[in-house]
Design a protein around this motif. Structure first.
Motif, short mmCIF file in Angstrom:
data_model
loop_
_atom_site.label_atom_id
_atom_site.label_comp_id
_atom_site.label_asym_id
_atom_site.label_seq_id
_atom_site.Cartn_x
_atom_site.Cartn_y
_atom_site.Cartn_z
N PHE A 192 0.82 -1.21 0.00
CA PHE A 192 0.00 0.00 0.00
C PHE A 192 0.86 1.26 0.00
N ASP A 193 1.90 1.27 0.81
CA ASP A 193 2.73 2.48 0.95
C ASP A 193 4.18 2.06 1.22
N PRO A 194 4.99 1.91 0.16
CA PRO A 194 6.38 1.46 0.34
C PRO A 194 7.31 2.51 0.94
N GLU A 195 6.83 3.75 1.10
CA GLU A 195 7.69 4.83 1.58
C GLU A 195 8.31 4.52 2.93
N TYR A 196 7.59 3.82 3.79
CA TYR A 196 8.10 3.54 5.14
C TYR A 196 9.15 2.43 5.16
N PHE A 197 9.42 1.83 4.01
CA PHE A 197 10.41 0.75 3.91
C PHE A 197 11.64 1.17 3.10
N LEU A 198 11.79 2.47 2.92
CA LEU A 198 12.91 2.98 2.13
C LEU A 198 13.88 3.75 3.03
N GLY A 199 14.28 3.12 4.12
CA GLY A 199 15.09 3.82 5.11
C GLY A 199 16.58 3.89 4.82
N PHE A 200 17.10 2.90 4.10
CA PHE A 200 18.56 2.84 3.90
C PHE A 200 18.91 2.92 2.41
N PRO A 201 19.80 3.89 2.08
CA PRO A 201 20.33 4.97 2.91
C PRO A 201 19.39 6.18 2.89
N SER A 202 19.70 7.18 3.68
CA SER A 202 18.90 8.40 3.69
C SER A 202 19.07 9.16 2.37
N GLY A 203 17.97 9.34 1.65
CA GLY A 203 18.04 10.06 0.38
C GLY A 203 18.34 11.53 0.57
N HIS A 204 17.75 12.13 1.62
CA HIS A 204 18.00 13.55 1.87
C HIS A 204 19.46 13.80 2.20
N ASP A 274 13.32 13.93 13.01
CA ASP A 274 11.89 13.80 12.71
C ASP A 274 11.46 12.34 12.53
N GLY A 275 12.34 11.40 12.84
CA GLY A 275 11.98 10.00 12.79
C GLY A 275 12.00 9.38 11.41
N SER A 276 12.57 10.07 10.46
CA SER A 276 12.60 9.55 9.09
C SER A 276 13.67 8.48 8.91
N HIS A 277 14.76 8.58 9.69
CA HIS A 277 15.87 7.63 9.52
C HIS A 277 16.58 7.38 10.83
N PHE A 278 17.20 6.21 10.92
CA PHE A 278 18.12 5.92 12.01
C PHE A 278 19.47 6.57 11.70
N PRO A 279 20.28 6.83 12.73
CA PRO A 279 21.59 7.45 12.49
C PRO A 279 22.45 6.71 11.47
N VAL A 280 22.44 5.36 11.50
CA VAL A 280 23.26 4.61 10.57
C VAL A 280 22.77 4.81 9.13
N GLN A 281 21.48 5.00 8.95
CA GLN A 281 20.93 5.24 7.61
C GLN A 281 21.35 6.61 7.09
N VAL A 282 21.36 7.59 7.99
CA VAL A 282 21.80 8.94 7.61
C VAL A 282 23.29 8.95 7.33
N THR A 283 24.05 8.23 8.13
CA THR A 283 25.50 8.15 7.92
C THR A 283 25.81 7.54 6.55
N ALA A 284 25.10 6.47 6.21
CA ALA A 284 25.31 5.83 4.92
C ALA A 284 24.97 6.77 3.77
N GLY A 285 23.86 7.49 3.90
CA GLY A 285 23.49 8.45 2.86
C GLY A 285 24.50 9.57 2.73
N SER A 286 25.01 10.04 3.87
CA SER A 286 26.01 11.11 3.85
C SER A 286 27.30 10.65 3.17
N LEU A 287 27.74 9.43 3.48
CA LEU A 287 28.96 8.91 2.85
C LEU A 287 28.77 8.74 1.35
#
Length: 333
Positions: A192-204, A274-287
């Motif tokens: 129904f809504d795949p957005e909540y399953f797209l956590g890794f990596p952080s796109g922003h 804001d609860g969009s990502h875990f720190p490890v997901q943000v770190t991966a996106g940043s790298l």
């Protein structure tokens, strides 16, 4: 100063003509535009097809997994994927592209001002700057979305939000009584809504460091980018800047890089808050974004363009690299 005076050189007949390999280099601009269009098709195609491309979750952490946000925490959050996606596009590609476009125009105008003949050699093509920036941004986004669709990691708010999604889409489903966050329920939620399953990596985080930090790195590593920007905003009357000592220019470039780094870091940090990502997901996106930025500034098409005026300026004055000694240049301009 008129547009023709800035971009073209006056001929003996009183008309204006673009120098070779510069304004009139339509074939090179065509290559830039075509490659960008192909890249953007992949980027927007990947971003708009999560339901088709994203895999199903392979396991469920269960409702008692304390790492995820509770319903009370989610209700006080500010997650809105559509609004934040629009904002991140403006901040990570819109503003940087405007700045790089200004740099390109300013460098182009100065290149022409430093030459007196239409057949002058060594005038570089500056259009690679915005072109490669856009292409690099798009393909780093393609890599980011590929990782999102392959890993299928929940966001911190994902467990709670899936209960709301099922209650909204499944007739008769009672979130309070029936929702257990089982694997079957999570798979149904993803359909129904795949957005909540797209956590890794952080796109922003990825786009922030690829776009904002990448732009700051360009201003720092490639001196003609800042030189062209200053030339444009000063309407070509930039003799004071061009005659500055090299350490002052380096200081300005460092300030730009610092501001860009802080801006990208704030965008990335906000995704944890804001609860969009875990720190490890943000770190991966940043790298991922940092790698894209390093790839951007390593492009020989940008770095080898040389100082304002092109290779002819190097021949005329070997100490005039990037406008650090402007005795002859100021007179020509």
């Amino acid at each position: 100063m008129g547009l023709h005076n800035r971009c073209c050189i006056a001929t003996s007949g009183g008309s204006y003509k673009c120098p070779k390999g510069h304004c009139g280099c339509t074939s090179t601009w065509t290559v830039v535009i075509v490659v960008y269009c192909i890249s953007s098709m992949f980027f927007f195609g990947m971003s708009s097809l999560p339901q088709l491309l994203a895999a199903d979750p392979a396991h469920s952490p269960g409702l008692d997994y304390s790492t995820y946000w509770s319903p009370e925490e989610v209700s006080s959050g500010v997650f809105d994927g559509r609004v934040s996606a629009l904002a991140v596009m403006v901040y990570t590609i819109g503003v940087p592209l405007i700045m790089l476009g200004v740099s390109t125009c300013g460098a182009q105008a100065k290149d022409v001002a430093l030459h007196t003949t239409v057949d002058a050699e060594g005038i570089p093509f500056r259009g690679w700057l915005p072109g490669i920036f856009l292409i690099n941004y798009c393909w780093s986004g393609v890599v980011m979305f590929t990782l999102k669709y392959y890993t299928v990691q929940l966001r911190p708010i994902g467990l709670t939000k899936c209960g709301d999604v099922l209650e909204h889409h499944v007739k008769g489903f009672n979130r309070t009584l029936e929702y257990t966050a089982s694997l079957a329920q999570l798979k149904q939620c993803r359909s129904f809504d795949p957005e909540y399953f797209l956590g890794f990596p952080s796109g922003h985080a990825s786009m922030a460091f690829s776009g904002v930090f990448g732009t700051g790195l360009l201003f720092y590593v490639v001196p003609w980018v800042l030189d062209g920007f200053i030339n444009a905003i000063c309407c070509c009357d930039n003799k004071s800047y061009l005659t500055m000592h090299n350490y002052v220019k380096t200081g300005l470039r460092t300030v730009v890089l610092f501001i860009a780094t802080m801006g990208a870091s704030l965008i990335a940090a906000s995704r944890v808050m804001d609860g969009s990502h875990f720190p490890v997901q943000v770190t991966a996106g940043s790298l991922l974004g940092v790698c894209a930025a390093l790839l951007l500034v390593s492009s020989s098409l940008i770095r080898d363009s040389g100082p304002l005026g092109g290779s002819a300026m190097k021949k005329n004055d070997s100490t005039n690299r990037y406008g650090n000694k402007e005795v002859n240049v100021v007179e020509m301009a």
